[in-house]
Design a protein around this motif. Structure first.
Motif, PDB file in Angstrom:
ATOM      1  N   GLU A   1       0.805  -1.225   0.000  1.00 20.17           N
ATOM      2  CA  GLU A   1       0.000   0.000   0.000  1.00 20.17           C
ATOM      3  C   GLU A   1       0.842   1.282   0.000  1.00 20.17           C
ATOM      4  O   GLU A   1       0.296   2.379  -0.097  1.00 20.17           O
ATOM      5  CB  GLU A   1      -0.939   0.017   1.213  1.00 20.17           C
ATOM      6  N   VAL A   2       2.158   1.141   0.112  1.00 26.07           N
ATOM      7  CA  VAL A   2       3.027   2.323   0.148  1.00 26.07           C
ATOM      8  C   VAL A   2       2.936   3.076  -1.180  1.00 26.07           C
ATOM      9  O   VAL A   2       2.996   2.488  -2.257  1.00 26.07           O
ATOM     10  CB  VAL A   2       4.493   1.925   0.443  1.00 26.07           C
ATOM     11  N   ASP A   3       2.783   4.383  -1.077  1.00 23.15           N
ATOM     12  CA  ASP A   3       2.852   5.286  -2.220  1.00 23.15           C
ATOM     13  C   ASP A   3       4.126   6.094  -2.026  1.00 23.15           C
ATOM     14  O   ASP A   3       4.194   6.940  -1.131  1.00 23.15           O
ATOM     15  CB  ASP A   3       1.619   6.200  -2.233  1.00 23.15           C
ATOM     16  N   THR A   4       5.133   5.821  -2.846  1.00 23.35           N
ATOM     17  CA  THR A   4       6.428   6.481  -2.650  1.00 23.35           C
ATOM     18  C   THR A   4       6.356   7.989  -2.836  1.00 23.35           C
ATOM     19  O   THR A   4       7.277   8.699  -2.429  1.00 23.35           O
ATOM     20  CB  THR A   4       7.495   5.879  -3.581  1.00 23.35           C
ATOM     21  N   GLU A   5       5.279   8.497  -3.418  1.00 22.34           N
ATOM     22  CA  GLU A   5       5.105   9.945  -3.540  1.00 22.34           C
ATOM     23  C   GLU A   5       4.618  10.562  -2.233  1.00 22.34           C
ATOM     24  O   GLU A   5       4.700  11.765  -2.055  1.00 22.34           O
ATOM     25  CB  GLU A   5       4.115  10.271  -4.675  1.00 22.34           C
ATOM     26  N   ASP A   6       4.091   9.722  -1.329  1.00 22.26           N
ATOM     27  CA  ASP A   6       3.541  10.211  -0.062  1.00 22.26           C
ATOM     28  C   ASP A   6       4.225   9.506   1.111  1.00 22.26           C
ATOM     29  O   ASP A   6       3.817   8.411   1.511  1.00 22.26           O
ATOM     30  CB  ASP A   6       2.031   9.957  -0.020  1.00 22.26           C
ATOM     31  N   PRO A   7       5.256  10.122   1.699  1.00 21.25           N
ATOM     32  CA  PRO A   7       5.987   9.484   2.806  1.00 21.25           C
ATOM     33  C   PRO A   7       5.125   9.125   4.022  1.00 21.25           C
ATOM     34  O   PRO A   7       5.516   8.258   4.803  1.00 21.25           O
ATOM     35  CB  PRO A   7       7.040  10.530   3.186  1.00 21.25           C
ATOM     36  N   HIS A   8       3.965   9.737   4.170  1.00 21.56           N
ATOM     37  CA  HIS A   8       3.087   9.367   5.290  1.00 21.56           C
ATOM     38  C   HIS A   8       2.640   7.909   5.191  1.00 21.56           C
ATOM     39  O   HIS A   8       2.330   7.283   6.196  1.00 21.56           O
ATOM     40  CB  HIS A   8       1.868  10.294   5.359  1.00 21.56           C
ATOM     41  N   THR A   9       2.611   7.369   3.975  1.00 21.20           N
ATOM     42  CA  THR A   9       2.188   5.976   3.799  1.00 21.20           C
ATOM     43  C   THR A   9       3.262   4.990   4.238  1.00 21.20           C
ATOM     44  O   THR A   9       2.981   3.802   4.380  1.00 21.20           O
ATOM     45  CB  THR A   9       1.803   5.694   2.322  1.00 21.20           C
ATOM     46  N   PHE A  10       4.485   5.454   4.456  1.00 22.67           N
ATOM     47  CA  PHE A  10       5.577   4.574   4.877  1.00 22.67           C
ATOM     48  C   PHE A  10       5.351   4.060   6.302  1.00 22.67           C
ATOM     49  O   PHE A  10       5.746   2.952   6.644  1.00 22.67           O
ATOM     50  CB  PHE A  10       6.929   5.292   4.857  1.00 22.67           C
TER      51      PHE A  10
ATOM     52  N   GLY B   1      12.077   9.754  -7.106  1.00 25.01           N
ATOM     53  CA  GLY B   1      10.867   9.737  -7.922  1.00 25.01           C
ATOM     54  C   GLY B   1      10.485   8.353  -8.420  1.00 25.01           C
ATOM     55  O   GLY B   1       9.754   8.201  -9.393  1.00 25.01           O
ATOM     56  N   TYR B   2      10.961   7.302  -7.736  1.00 22.13           N
ATOM     57  CA  TYR B   2      10.618   5.933  -8.112  1.00 22.13           C
ATOM     58  C   TYR B   2       9.212   5.595  -7.630  1.00 22.13           C
ATOM     59  O   TYR B   2       8.762   6.093  -6.596  1.00 22.13           O
ATOM     60  CB  TYR B   2      11.593   4.928  -7.505  1.00 22.13           C
ATOM     61  N   LYS B   3       8.570   4.706  -8.373  1.00 21.16           N
ATOM     62  CA  LYS B   3       7.233   4.226  -7.996  1.00 21.16           C
ATOM     63  C   LYS B   3       7.247   2.707  -7.949  1.00 21.16           C
ATOM     64  O   LYS B   3       7.881   2.055  -8.782  1.00 21.16           O
ATOM     65  CB  LYS B   3       6.182   4.692  -9.002  1.00 21.16           C
ATOM     66  N   MET B   4       6.532   2.171  -6.985  1.00 22.76           N
ATOM     67  CA  MET B   4       6.372   0.715  -6.894  1.00 22.76           C
ATOM     68  C   MET B   4       5.060   0.358  -7.576  1.00 22.76           C
ATOM     69  O   MET B   4       4.047   1.027  -7.370  1.00 22.76           O
ATOM     70  CB  MET B   4       6.348   0.258  -5.436  1.00 22.76           C
TER      71      MET B   4
END
Length: 186
Positions: free
Chosen positions: A68-77, A103-106
């Protein structure tokens, strides 16, 4: 006149007893106290099967949170990181922060293919298990959409994962590559 000296002797004797009692009380208050008993660590789990089930549940929750991590949003970490501790948590935090900065995306989801308990040390609260993870549907892409994952990455990889008890829960503290052959497709 004989009563006066007797009263005086009794009063002095009573005062001496009271003073002696006070002195004993004061001395006992100043003497070293008995050492506090060291609390005995109680096992977090009733047995090995319960410990292995909790470790598997912890790893699956971590994997789901990582998906569920969104690398654009560190709060999801944070949800993924709350399942880990120590060097494992630090490494994940650094990797996720680097992915965010670059700027990487999973893409895609990794799937826990299997979990096998290896050992449980109830006195230390340590559980070790082998986790097989299918990453065939996942990728990490740069800002132009190109994959940054090594071409030779296997579709399934195995990890020997160490969990430690913190309070009433298990946290992932370490993960190492499992020995070859422990996971199908690894």
């Amino acid at each position: 006149m004989t009563t006066a000296p007797v009263k005086t002797v009794l009063i002095r004797a009573g005062a001496a007893l009271i003073a002696g009692g006070l002195m004993l009380g004061m001395l006992s208050a100043c003497s070293p106290a008995e050492p506090e008993p060291t609390p005995t660590r109680t096992a977090l789990f009733a047995g090995e099967d319960e410990a292995f089930a909790a470790a598997e549940e912890t790893y699956r929750a971590y994997n789901d949170a990582l998906n569920e991590v969104d690398t654009e949003d560190p709060h999801t970490f944070e949800y993924a990181l709350k399942h880990s501790t120590g060097d494992f948590e630090s490494r994940d935090r650094k990797n996720l922060s680097t992915m965010h900065a670059e700027g990487y995306k999973m893409t895609g989801d990794s799937v826990v293919q299997s979990f096998a308990g290896e050992s449980y040390d109830s006195s230390e609260g340590v559980v070790v298990g082998i986790v097989c993870i299918d990453v065939s549907e996942t990728d990490i892409v740069d800002s132009s959409g190109g994959s940054v994952v090594a071409d030779d990455r296997p579709d399934v990889y195995g990890a020997t994962v160490t969990f430690i008890a913190k309070g009433e829960r298990l946290l992932i503290s370490r993960a190492d590559k499992a020995e070859d052959g422990q996971c199908v497709g690894a």
